[in-house]
Structure formats: C-alpha cells, structure tokens
Scaffold this motif. Structure first.
Motif, PDB file in Angstrom:
ATOM      1  N   UNK A 182       4.448   3.247  -5.358  1.00  0.00           N
ATOM      2  CA  UNK A 182       4.037   3.013  -3.969  1.00  0.00           C
ATOM      3  C   UNK A 182       5.043   3.631  -2.999  1.00  0.00           C
ATOM      4  N   UNK A 183       6.329   3.382  -3.245  1.00  0.00           N
ATOM      5  CA  UNK A 183       7.354   3.914  -2.326  1.00  0.00           C
ATOM      6  C   UNK A 183       7.477   5.431  -2.450  1.00  0.00           C
ATOM      7  N   UNK A 184       7.241   5.964  -3.661  1.00  0.00           N
ATOM      8  CA  UNK A 184       7.295   7.424  -3.821  1.00  0.00           C
ATOM      9  C   UNK A 184       6.195   8.080  -2.989  1.00  0.00           C
ATOM     10  N   UNK A 185       4.998   7.485  -3.034  1.00  0.00           N
ATOM     11  CA  UNK A 185       3.857   8.047  -2.275  1.00  0.00           C
ATOM     12  C   UNK A 185       4.131   7.953  -0.773  1.00  0.00           C
ATOM     13  N   UNK A 186       4.578   6.774  -0.330  1.00  0.00           N
ATOM     14  CA  UNK A 186       4.784   6.574   1.123  1.00  0.00           C
ATOM     15  C   UNK A 186       5.982   7.386   1.603  1.00  0.00           C
ATOM     16  N   UNK A 187       6.982   7.525   0.758  1.00  0.00           N
ATOM     17  CA  UNK A 187       8.167   8.301   1.125  1.00  0.00           C
ATOM     18  C   UNK A 187       7.805   9.773   1.326  1.00  0.00           C
ATOM     19  N   UNK A 188       6.859  10.227   0.516  1.00  0.00           N
ATOM     20  CA  UNK A 188       6.446  11.640   0.609  1.00  0.00           C
ATOM     21  C   UNK A 188       5.686  11.901   1.904  1.00  0.00           C
ATOM     22  N   UNK A 189       4.833  10.946   2.270  1.00  0.00           N
ATOM     23  CA  UNK A 189       4.054  11.105   3.512  1.00  0.00           C
ATOM     24  C   UNK A 189       4.008   9.755   4.202  1.00  0.00           C
ATOM     25  N   UNK A 190       5.012   9.516   5.048  1.00  0.00           N
ATOM     26  CA  UNK A 190       5.158   8.187   5.644  1.00  0.00           C
ATOM     27  C   UNK A 190       4.006   7.854   6.593  1.00  0.00           C
ATOM     28  N   UNK A 191       3.538   6.621   6.450  1.00  0.00           N
ATOM     29  CA  UNK A 191       2.626   6.068   7.458  1.00  0.00           C
ATOM     30  C   UNK A 191       2.947   4.577   7.558  1.00  0.00           C
ATOM     31  N   UNK A 192       2.722   4.014   8.736  1.00  0.00           N
ATOM     32  CA  UNK A 192       2.987   2.574   8.932  1.00  0.00           C
ATOM     33  C   UNK A 192       2.103   1.743   8.002  1.00  0.00           C
ATOM     34  N   UNK A 193       0.854   2.205   7.847  1.00  0.00           N
ATOM     35  CA  UNK A 193      -0.097   1.462   6.994  1.00  0.00           C
ATOM     36  C   UNK A 193       0.370   1.464   5.545  1.00  0.00           C
ATOM     37  N   UNK A 194       0.851   2.616   5.103  1.00  0.00           N
ATOM     38  CA  UNK A 194       1.344   2.718   3.721  1.00  0.00           C
ATOM     39  C   UNK A 194       2.565   1.837   3.521  1.00  0.00           C
ATOM     40  N   UNK A 195       3.490   1.887   4.485  1.00  0.00           N
ATOM     41  CA  UNK A 195       4.718   1.094   4.380  1.00  0.00           C
ATOM     42  C   UNK A 195       4.410  -0.400   4.416  1.00  0.00           C
ATOM     43  N   UNK A 196       3.361  -0.751   5.168  1.00  0.00           N
ATOM     44  CA  UNK A 196       3.019  -2.181   5.279  1.00  0.00           C
ATOM     45  C   UNK A 196       2.650  -2.786   3.923  1.00  0.00           C
ATOM     46  N   UNK A 197       2.176  -1.946   2.993  1.00  0.00           N
ATOM     47  CA  UNK A 197       1.797  -2.456   1.667  1.00  0.00           C
ATOM     48  C   UNK A 197       3.005  -3.018   0.908  1.00  0.00           C
ATOM     49  N   UNK A 198       4.198  -2.675   1.404  1.00  0.00           N
ATOM     50  CA  UNK A 198       5.418  -3.208   0.768  1.00  0.00           C
ATOM     51  C   UNK A 198       5.753  -4.620   1.240  1.00  0.00           C
ATOM     52  N   UNK A 199       5.000  -5.099   2.211  1.00  0.00           N
ATOM     53  CA  UNK A 199       5.321  -6.416   2.765  1.00  0.00           C
ATOM     54  C   UNK A 199       4.929  -7.510   1.766  1.00  0.00           C
ATOM     55  N   UNK A 200       5.842  -7.784   0.823  1.00  0.00           N
ATOM     56  CA  UNK A 200       5.559  -8.733  -0.266  1.00  0.00           C
ATOM     57  C   UNK A 200       6.746  -9.693  -0.466  1.00  0.00           C
ATOM     58  N   UNK A 201       7.269 -10.305   0.608  1.00  0.00           N
ATOM     59  CA  UNK A 201       8.487 -11.109   0.451  1.00  0.00           C
ATOM     60  C   UNK A 201       8.345 -12.291  -0.514  1.00  0.00           C
ATOM     61  N   UNK A 202       7.182 -12.929  -0.555  1.00  0.00           N
ATOM     62  CA  UNK A 202       7.035 -14.086  -1.455  1.00  0.00           C
ATOM     63  C   UNK A 202       7.079 -13.671  -2.923  1.00  0.00           C
ATOM     64  N   UNK A 203       6.610 -12.472  -3.205  1.00  0.00           N
ATOM     65  CA  UNK A 203       6.677 -11.988  -4.583  1.00  0.00           C
ATOM     66  C   UNK A 203       8.125 -11.762  -4.997  1.00  0.00           C
TER      67      UNK A 203
END
Lengths: 266, 149
Positions: A182-203
């Motif tokens: 996930x981070x490799x994909x978003x790092x290659x082409x950053x978007x706020x929507x893509x980065x938001x998928x990392x919002x998993x603090x409870x996990x």
C-alpha cells in the motif's frame, strides 16, 4: 378447501412477516461507544485484498510491479513460519490483482509447504488444489475466495490446538506485507485518498498488544516488529489531518525492512 | 464413600457434562453462522466477497455487543447477522468512532436475520452493534459475517 387453506396459511405468514417488519425498532442515531466499551471485541483484522480493492479504485496501479516471486527462506521456528505464511497469502492476493496465474499457483504450493511446516498442512491441501484449479481457469473471484478460506483454515486449525498466538502472527504477517505494498503504491503516486487508507490506528494497537503477550517466543524479529509499530503509530494516528507524503515514505521504508526480515534468514 | 472419592466423582461428572455440552454450544454458533451466510447469499451475485471468518457468541434479550471493524473508504460493506432461533428478532447497526449512526437507509431486519449497509466516508474504525431484540431463549446464539466490494 386445500387451496383456501394454503391461501389462509400464506396470509397469516405474510401478516406475521409484515407485523415483524413494522415492529423493527429504529436504530438510535447516536450511541455512547465508551459505555459499550466493555462489550467491544478486538478489532477485526481486514484481509489484504480489502485495502488492495480500495486502492485499485483510485486507479493507475500496475500490480505486476508488486508481485513477489521470491519464495523466502525455510525456517524452523514456528513464529517465523507463521509470519511468512501470512505474508505469502498477502502475496497471493497481489498476484490475483496482477492476474498472474503462474505466480498464484506457485504461491498455492508455497502456502501448503509452510502450513505443513507448522503442522496444519492437512487442512490446507484441498484449498491449495482449489487455488491451482481456479488460477488455471483464470477465475480470480474463486482464487480470492480460496485464499481467504486458506487463511481462515490455517488460523482455525491453529486455534483448535490453542496456538492462537501463531494465528495472530499469520494476520500480522499479512498486514505488514499489505501495508508495505500500500505504501509503495501511494509513495510512487501520492494522493490524499491513497494515504488515507493507512489510517488504521486501532489495528496497530491491536498488534502491539498481541506482540506484548508473546514473551515466550523471544525472537529478535518480533521485538523489531514491535518497535517498528511504535514508530509507525504517530505517523498514521493523525486524527483529522492527512497522512503526509513523508510519512508514507517512512512507513514504506519500515515495512520494507520488516518484509525483508520476515522472508530472509538474518 | 470417602470425601475425596465423592469430590473425585463430582469433578468427573462435571467434566463429562462440560465435554458433552461443548460440541452442542459450538454447533449452535455454527448454526447461527449458516443463517448469517444465508442472509449474505443474494449479495454474492452482486459482487460482494463474503469473508470466511465470522464473529459470534450468545446474548440475552436486549443485550448488545459491539464489534470493532476497520473499514476502508472506497469499499462498500454489508454486515449480516443471523441466529438459529427462528422466533428471535435481531438487529445490526453500524456506528463511527464518535458513536454516530453511519449506515445506508437500505439496512433491514427480518426476524432472525438482519443486514446493515455502509459506504464509509472515511477510512478508520467503526463499530458494528448487534442486538437480540426478542427471543424465547434466555441466551441466543448469534453470528455476524460481512462482505465487501
């Protein structure tokens, strides 16, 4: 008379059904989550393809770039096999996204070998065969379902012999590999929507707690993963603020390092 | 009969009861799961991938249970609740981390089946709250499954 009896029974059933429907209480618009906190189960760990599916909808992902053919080392320590097993199942979901049938079949065989290494091979054999058959037919929906069944069967088999901690490591291995991609994909082409998928603090908290409850494994790798989760936590627990490109890059570095450590002998 | 033999006999009897009842309890949660999956079945044709895993247990009437769930913006989810107690009435609803009801209006409740639909506006933790609203049983087994697309 028979017809009348049938109609009469149907009417009674319909009226009963409608009255049940009508009685459906409206859900409260707000609940006090804290009040329910004692009755809240642990967070449910999503399958890697849940996040891949969401990522895919953002478009432009060349999944073939992220297919991993490296089979990884052979380990004898059961916690290491469990972590690798979770990562390899996640690789299976990536190969499905890439519609790469040969890799899917190799992964099916690898999953079976790892499951045997951990003593739960018996429950996996039919799934490994089903993965191969579905990949031959390029039936990707069926491959996805079989990968899910595989993970579920492995974890159930572990739970049945009270190896719940190993089962949790399978989930962790899958989550780490999923986050790496996930981070490799978003790092290659950053978007706020893509980065938001990392919002998993409870996990993160969930995995931290689980790792803390495994002192008996005494593995350097588990300590490293625990330390890495603590490092990742402030990067993704940003509240309403967006997760920055720098944070995505940092998380990718951390999860790539852990991914290498999971697959290779140190 | 010595007191130690009496204790041994009681413990053995209790153990036999536990062993004999354990598969029955499990079977009931499994039965509940098969009803939850039955509720999910029509959605598979619409492209929903139903997770193999499920969550379950037993609850008294009006008792609630919350399952914390990580959801991803961009996906669409359905949660299905079922019980094998056909005279029971169950419900399932989805709330966000602030306790706000966030489900779509097409959720449903049909006796011992219920479904809740969510298209998350944000990626994060959500709470799926299950409740046994009515039941002739003191404790009612329930099972929750979910699907996404």
């Amino acid at each position: 008379m028979i017809l009348f009896a049938k109609i009469s029974k149907l009417s009674v059933a319909l009226v009963a059904g409608l009255s049940l429907w009508a009685q459906a209480a409206e859900a409260p618009k707000h609940v006090d989550i804290k009040q329910l906190s004692k009755k809240v189960d642990d967070v449910v760990v999503p399958l890697p393809n849940e996040v891949f599916g969401a990522l895919n909808k953002l478009g432009g992902v060349n999944w073939r770039e992220y297919v991993r053919n490296d089979k990884g080392s052979n380990f004898t320590e059961r916690p290491r096999i469990a972590l690798l097993l979770g990562a390899v199942i996640a690789d299976g979901f990536i190969a499905v996204q890439a519609e790469d049938a040969p890799t899917v079949k190799e992964i099916g065989a690898r999953v079976l070998a790892l499951a045997k290494g951990i003593g739960v091979g018996g429950s996996i054999t039919p799934h490994a065969k089903a993965i191969t058959d579905a990949a031959d037919k390029r039936n990707w929906v069926a491959v996805r379902s079989e990968l899910d069944r595989t993970q579920n069967s492995v974890q159930q088999a572990m739970n049945e012999v009270h190896d719940e901690k190993l089962s949790q490591l399978v989930s962790l291995g899958g989550w780490l590999r999923g986050t790496e991609v996930l981070t490799a994909v978003v790092n290659k082409r950053y978007s706020e929507e893509g980065a938001e998928l990392l919002h998993q603090p409870d996990l993160l908290v969930y995995f931290e707690n689980k790792l803390q409850s495994m002192p008996e494994y005494n593995l350097r790798l588990l300590l490293d993963i625990h330390a890495a989760l603590l490092e990742v936590k402030p990067l993704i627990d940003t509240g309403d603020a967006q997760i920055s490109p720098a944070a995505v890059k940092k998380i990718n570095e951390i999860t790539t390092r852990l991914g290498d450590a999971i697959t290779k002998k140190s | 009969m010595t007191p130690s033999f009496q204790i041994f006999r009681r413990v053995s009897l209790a153990l036999v009861c536990v062993v004999a009842l354990a598969p029955v309890t499990r079977a009931s949660v499994d039965d509940a799961q098969s009803f939850a999956l039955q509720a999910a079945e029509p959605y598979v044709k619409d492209g929903f991938q139903v997770r193999e895993d499920y969550w379950g247990g037993d609850l008294g009437v009006a008792e609630k249970k919350a399952v914390r769930q990580q959801l991803f913006k961009g996906n669409e989810y359905w949660f299905w609740l079922g019980t094998e107690v056909e005279a029971a009435k169950v419900s399932v609803h989805v709330y966000d981390a602030d306790g706000k009801l966030v489900e779509q209006p097409d959720g449903w409740q049909k006796g011992h089946f219920a479904g809740a639909h969510i298209i998350p506006k944000n990626t994060g933790s959500y709470f799926v709250i299950v409740e046994i609203e009515q039941s002739p049983e003191e404790r009612t087994h329930w099972a929750l499954v979910y699907g996404f697309r």
